[in-house]
Design an enzyme around this catalytic site. Sequence first.
Site, PDB file in Angstrom:
ATOM      1  N   HIS A 107       0.813  -1.212   0.000  1.00 52.65           N
ATOM      2  CA  HIS A 107       0.000   0.000   0.000  1.00 52.65           C
ATOM      3  C   HIS A 107       0.850   1.269   0.000  1.00 52.65           C
ATOM      4  O   HIS A 107       0.361   2.329  -0.401  1.00 52.65           O
ATOM      5  CB  HIS A 107      -0.955   0.000   1.197  1.00 52.65           C
ATOM      6  CG  HIS A 107      -2.144  -0.879   0.988  1.00 52.65           C
ATOM      7  ND1 HIS A 107      -3.395  -0.579   1.481  1.00 52.65           N
ATOM      8  CD2 HIS A 107      -2.282  -2.054   0.328  1.00 52.65           C
ATOM      9  CE1 HIS A 107      -4.252  -1.537   1.132  1.00 52.65           C
ATOM     10  NE2 HIS A 107      -3.585  -2.449   0.438  1.00 52.65           N
ATOM     11  N   HIS A 275      -2.175 -12.269  -2.357  1.00 53.59           N
ATOM     12  CA  HIS A 275      -3.276 -12.906  -1.638  1.00 53.59           C
ATOM     13  C   HIS A 275      -2.980 -14.353  -1.274  1.00 53.59           C
ATOM     14  O   HIS A 275      -3.856 -15.052  -0.770  1.00 53.59           O
ATOM     15  CB  HIS A 275      -4.562 -12.799  -2.462  1.00 53.59           C
ATOM     16  CG  HIS A 275      -5.084 -11.400  -2.540  1.00 53.59           C
ATOM     17  ND1 HIS A 275      -6.250 -11.060  -3.194  1.00 53.59           N
ATOM     18  CD2 HIS A 275      -4.604 -10.236  -2.030  1.00 53.59           C
ATOM     19  CE1 HIS A 275      -6.444  -9.760  -3.093  1.00 53.59           C
ATOM     20  NE2 HIS A 275      -5.452  -9.241  -2.399  1.00 53.59           N
TER      21      HIS A 275
END
Length: 733
Positions: A107, A275
């Site tokens: 992020h 993920h």
Amino acid sequence: MAEAETHPPIGESQTEPAESGCPMRIKPPVEGGSNRDWWPNAVNLKILQKNPPAIDPSDEGYDSEAVKSLDVEAFQRDFDELLTNSQDWWPADFGHYGPLFVRMSWHAAGTYRVEDGRGGGGRGMQPFAPLNSWPDNVSLDKARRLLWPLKKKYGKQISWSDLIVYSGNRAMEHMGFKTAGFAFGRPDYWEPEEDIYWGAEAEWLGSQDRYAGANGDRTKLENPPXXPHMGLIYVNPEGPEGNPDYLAAAIDIRETFGRMAMNDIETAALIVGGHTFGKTHGATDIENGVEPEXXPLEQMGLGWANPGLGNDTVSSGLEVTWTQHPTKWDNSFLEILYSNEWELTKSPAGANQWKPKDNGWANSWPMAQGTGKTHPSMLTTDLSMRFDPIYGEITRRWLDHPEELAEEYAKAWFKLIHRDMGPVTRYLGPLVPKQTWLWQDIIPAGKQLSDADVATLKAAIADSGLSIQQLVNTAWKAAASYRSSDMRGGNGGRIRLQPQLGWEVNEPEELAPVIAKLEEIQAASDSGVSFADLVVLGGVVGLEKAIKAAGFDVAVPFTSGPRDALQEQTDVDSFAYLEPKGDGFRNFVAKGDSVPAEYRLIDRANLLGLSAPQMTVLIGGLRVLGANHGGSELGVLTDKVGQLTNDYFVNLTDMGTKWAPAPADDGTYVGTDRATGSPKWTASRVDLLFGSNSQLRALAEVYAEDDSKEKFVKDFVAAWTKVMNADRFDLEA
């Protein structure tokens, strides 16, 4: 004894004017309006003084030598110990902080956008507003606090910028993934970057402004924002506008990741690889408290307070655990994705997500804490990796060839966290890979020229027949492609390569004979000089001629160095983003550009890393040198073109001239003699900015003063040299 004064609480003081029933509330300083509140359309010159030394608490700025002294092996041991040392105040999911750190790094770096090079993790912006309070960054405040003991111990040997990005990289290695390496070398900034336009929406997760006029076309997202919603790093994991349509979500994914300079393979690798680790958090329907920037003092910079912790943690509101081994690298994300059919469900917090049909894999998935069990889940955007035809073709192959996924993820991850660092000459530390990639804009190391070589080459250029305008313009065109946001562009000989050779701003037809002549000089020399050096040296020759013609003897510095990049070392599509939409320094406005030229100028100066005085002196000098695009006379406020005089500022500030819009109403202006009405000059919006804006006029007046003629020349040379060397990070070593 005088009566003791009493004061109302801060923010509640009032003044009651005499005989007036209209009290005037006096606001405390923190509530006072700014100039931009009063005049919102004024150019923002604050972005030309970013991260000034006055706010930097370090002794001499970024200390690369301290970074080089870091004992990386000892640091890694300390970091690895931290990964599994769960803290009661923020317990580690599955006993390992690795997935949280991967998200934090992702992020931080993932705010990068290729359109203007802004964003990314290279300046340590995540701890500051607005990023520290974006909805997509819920709980990353805790991740950074977990790292504080390490930062405290190692001090200036590692910046926050490096530490935040390194954390995800090392965490994945600790969880069994082989990364492509890591480069230290990111400095810290000490204030938020206010030159980044994240979008016009005034509410979190808003999207109405960035899609204004798109008529439902999700590819028509406003530029340069890269995400579909205000406050999201990437896309809405529930699907566009919360609609759980995985095919529509794929459109958003492709658009958003494309704006991060990622292709379909890199995009799929980042989503699938990322993920593989960890989970999302939406285990209850409790609401998060306010974000860090608005949280009360006693929370000490942390935000989103709520009673949830451990298995009850709430962040995004989605409750998804992708694999059975959330702290181990393997291919199970794709194995689970393809071995189940999926049905839409709701998280306990009410968010759209997916679970296996017929209650498959029930009670077989680990909980974040304890021995309880749950079932696998997927995000709408995860299903895009299977059902979108393009992503599906890629991921189906990886399902059977996991080694290819590992390779592509390693490359994509390295690109993600290094994309905004600029050339490899800025990379520090023992973990830097030997391999290089096209996106790094490689420029081979050059040969240092002797003083005799430089003198001989300058003489050859001076005798070449090339004019001052040709030499100065070519050097500026090459160097001014640089942007400090991601440290791309600049010289390196690419002015003669595509796409730069064909840019409208570079005037290909005017450029061709200059390139040919410089290549002729290069071929005739046995010095080994690069074309890149000849371009800069040509600018030196042109400037020194102009300085001498103005009656001064000021040398223009030159430092040889880079060799020439080749066409095969140049990513044409990626370099296309560096093409200026306007260059106020040469009075160039791209066809159809709706942004006022003065805003383009400030943005260009910002990307070049210039201060307001440097921008001002360059404008004045380039105008009198006749460096305008297309030979335009706009703003050439002198009758001695080609001499480096301060005439531009003298005539701009002359109250004997009256300015008015040109009759053609084309954004240009005519200056007439105030007494006779006779036309004297023409100018652009950019030119009049330096007479109308109060701050810029103050600077222009300095250079217009009678005793500033030599100062103007010296300041111009210093600013010019800064632009010529903007991409020369080798000079900082």
